[in-house]
Design a protein around this motif. Structure first.
Motif, PDB file in Angstrom:
ATOM      1  N   ILE A  43      -1.026  -1.192   1.925  1.00 27.86           N
ATOM      2  CA  ILE A  43      -0.940  -2.566   1.399  1.00 27.86           C
ATOM      3  C   ILE A  43      -2.342  -3.165   1.297  1.00 27.86           C
ATOM      4  O   ILE A  43      -2.730  -3.730   0.253  1.00 27.86           O
ATOM      5  N   LYS A  46      -4.462  -1.293  -1.303  1.00 25.12           N
ATOM      6  CA  LYS A  46      -4.159  -1.727  -2.672  1.00 25.12           C
ATOM      7  C   LYS A  46      -4.768  -3.100  -2.960  1.00 25.12           C
ATOM      8  O   LYS A  46      -5.237  -3.376  -4.075  1.00 25.12           O
ATOM      9  N   HIS A  47      -4.761  -3.971  -1.934  1.00 21.91           N
ATOM     10  CA  HIS A  47      -5.361  -5.301  -2.104  1.00 21.91           C
ATOM     11  C   HIS A  47      -6.836  -5.177  -2.517  1.00 21.91           C
ATOM     12  O   HIS A  47      -7.279  -5.818  -3.481  1.00 21.91           O
TER      13      HIS A  47
END
Length: 557
Positions: A43, A46-47
């Motif tokens: 997560i 990907k940020h």
């Protein structure tokens, strides 16, 4: 400094430093993406990927690899498909992702359309197919390679080894040497394992010679494989030399040495090594204690074995597992202390498994306790109805007590359940060639010579006091026919061939796929005395060193 934090997995510190940077270049963005991806936090990875103002091929590949490492293959493929530019690294990363998750169809589909295949791509495919047990496909890819490096050869050899194709692995090794290819440590480790599995000592020694010529030292990994090879091929002297040459011994090294001596019937030496291990400060583990207990079991050191079992937790902080209880049951059973073995079975902290009942069945056969043997066999049949070896053990027990009706019932039971007895065979390596024998062999080119020699030997053996163990023949026939059926067991044929074809100073090393029977054991003891030869027999359970009419197992196997 940012990369240092990431490498040490201090991602919180890395993020604080990143946010304080007045100017963030592509290296900084990539460091954060890779750091989170490698730690499974996709997560956050990907940020940073989305926020990154500039994405080169490395950035995309880092995301792809991160998803792949976390088993998110669909997301990895989505990143791959969206990449504006791909290089060999990104293609190989996607192919490797499929290979790691045994999706070889998808891997080869990508491999076939890859515009920039390099040797790493080919090696990945060979390795993948080999690890998946698809050895024919691995060889198909291998044969298509125009260039091969040490990894290519190692991958193919490892594939053969892991798939049980030992002879193919050795043939490929010979081809590798002829092609002048350099072997790496992985190749040597696989080859030593192969030589150990099929017990070809002469070939193993040649591989050892290549290892020395290549200039590799005996590090733990390859050294332990070499050590195990010598033990499994029946050469304990060479094993000891290899052990001494391993400068940094890990727990596996010590365990291999202890278990090796135990299987060869030299329990005292195994316990000496155990004492030395403790003096060096190496902490024993669960595997160590299996070796120690087996050493006590195979040499009749009952009280020592019981003491070691009870001291496991106190001295080494180890909780006894199922395999340790099995060793203790075997130890008590072999010594004839069947009541104690049965009592231990009742007091186990878990349900007894088939191996434990098998140890009790084996003890029942040795000490002719038919009732206990039958009860043990019934338990085994409940747990492992297809275990042919246990049917044979129980049949031997019935036959030795003359219970032919029970032997007949067992045969019917095996037939009705479709259980087939594994055929026994033995082999011996002479002049780099392996000779296989089955019971009553009729195909060996020197069979007439072997049979004639065995007839002569049989007369000498009987004069020396040998009496055939006809009670072991699982057929209700005349004594003369029983003797004839025992005379040509596979291990006797292999031993005879070795005596006929090997110089008197060399040990005769024979391997059998099943456990040696009582009659062959007695016969080979007698042969070792008559012929004045050292005969080393490896069966499915242990090693027997026959010399001067006695065996290293002290008739305790």
């Amino acid at each position: 400094m940012l990369s240092g934090f990431v490498q040490r997995e201090r991602l919180a510190d890395a993020r604080l430093l990143f946010e304080r940077l007045p100017e963030k270049d592509i290296v900084s963005w990539n460091a954060m993406i890779s750091g989170y991806a490698q730690n499974g936090n996709m997560i956050e990875a990907k940020h940073f990927f989305v926020e990154s103002p500039c994405k080169d091929v490395f950035t995309w590949t880092a995301m792809l690899s991160g998803y792949a490492q976390n088993g998110m293959l669909d997301e990895a493929r989505m990143v791959f498909d969206e990449m504006p530019e791909r290089n060999s690294v990104s293609w190989n990363a996607m192919i490797s992702a499929y290979v790691q998750h045994r999706k070889m169809v998808e891997a080869e589909e990508l491999f076939n359309v890859m515009p920039c295949r390099n040797i790493s791509s080919w090696n990945t495919m060979v390795t993948g197919y080999g690890q998946a047990g698809m050895i024919d496909e691995a060889r198909r890819i291998f044969d298509k390679m125009e260039d091969r490096d040490a990894i290519s050869w190692s991958a193919m050899i490892a594939g053969y080894t892991q798939s049980g194709h030992g002879e193919d692995a050795l043939h490929l090794f010979i081809e590798m040497v002829r092609n002048g290819a350099r072997m790496n440590r992985s190749s040597f480790t696989c080859l030593f394992s192969t030589c150990a599995d099929i017990a070809v000592l002469e070939c193993g020694m040649q591989v050892h010679g290549r290892l020395v010529k290549a200039g590799y030292g005996l590090g733990c990994f390859v050294g332990n494989a070499l050590l195990a090879m010598y033990f499994k091929c029946g050469s304990i002297d060479e094993a000891y030399i290899a052990f001494c040459e391993i400068s940094k011994k890990d727990v596996v090294t010590w365990n291999t040495m202890i278990a090796g001596y135990a299987r060869h019937g030299f329990g005292d030496k195994a316990l000496e090594v155990f004492d030395l291990m403790r003096k060096t400060g190496t902490k024993p583990d669960e595997v160590t204690m299996v070796g120690v207990l087996s050493a006590c079991s195979h040499t009749g050191l009952v009280n020592k074995g019981i003491d070691f079992f009870h001291s496991m937790h106190q001295d080494f902080g180890l909780k006894p597992r199922a395999e340790h209880y099995t060793c203790l049951i075997d130890l008590l059973g072999r010594a004839g202390r069947l009541a104690e073995a049965k009592s231990l079975m009742k007091d186990l902290p878990f349900q007894p498994d088939a191996t434990m009942w098998g140890a009790l069945l084996g003890a029942s056969r040795i000490h002719h306790d038919t009732d206990l043997g039958k009860k043990s066999a019934e338990k085994i049949f409940e747990l492992e109805p297809d275990n042919a070896g246990m049917y044979v053990l129980l049949s031997n027990l019935y036959a030795s007590s003359g219970s032919w009706a029970e032997v007949g019932k067992l045969r019917v039971m095996m037939r009705d359940k479709g259980v087939k007895k594994v055929p026994g065979f033995s082999w011996i390596e002479v002049n780099n060639k392996v000779h296989n024998f089955s019971v009553g062999d009729t195909v060996h080119p020197e069979k007439a010579k072997i049979y004639a020699f065995l007839e002569e030997l049989d007369l000498k053996m009987k004069k020396a006091g040998y009496v055939p163990s006809t009670k072991l023949v699982l057929h209700d026939v005349e004594e003369e026919e029983k003797e004839h059926m025992l005379k040509y067991h596979s291990e006797k044929l292999a031993v005879a061939y070795g005596i006929l074809n090997m110089t008197p100073t060399r040990p005769i090393r024979v391997i059998k796929n099943l456990r040696v029977c009582e009659d062959c054991h007695n016969a080979i003891k007698c042969i070792s005395l008559i012929e004045n030869r050292l005969i080393i027999l490896r069966d499915s359970n242990r090693f027997h060193h026959f010399r001067g009419g006695s065996c290293s197992c002290r008739d305790y196997w």
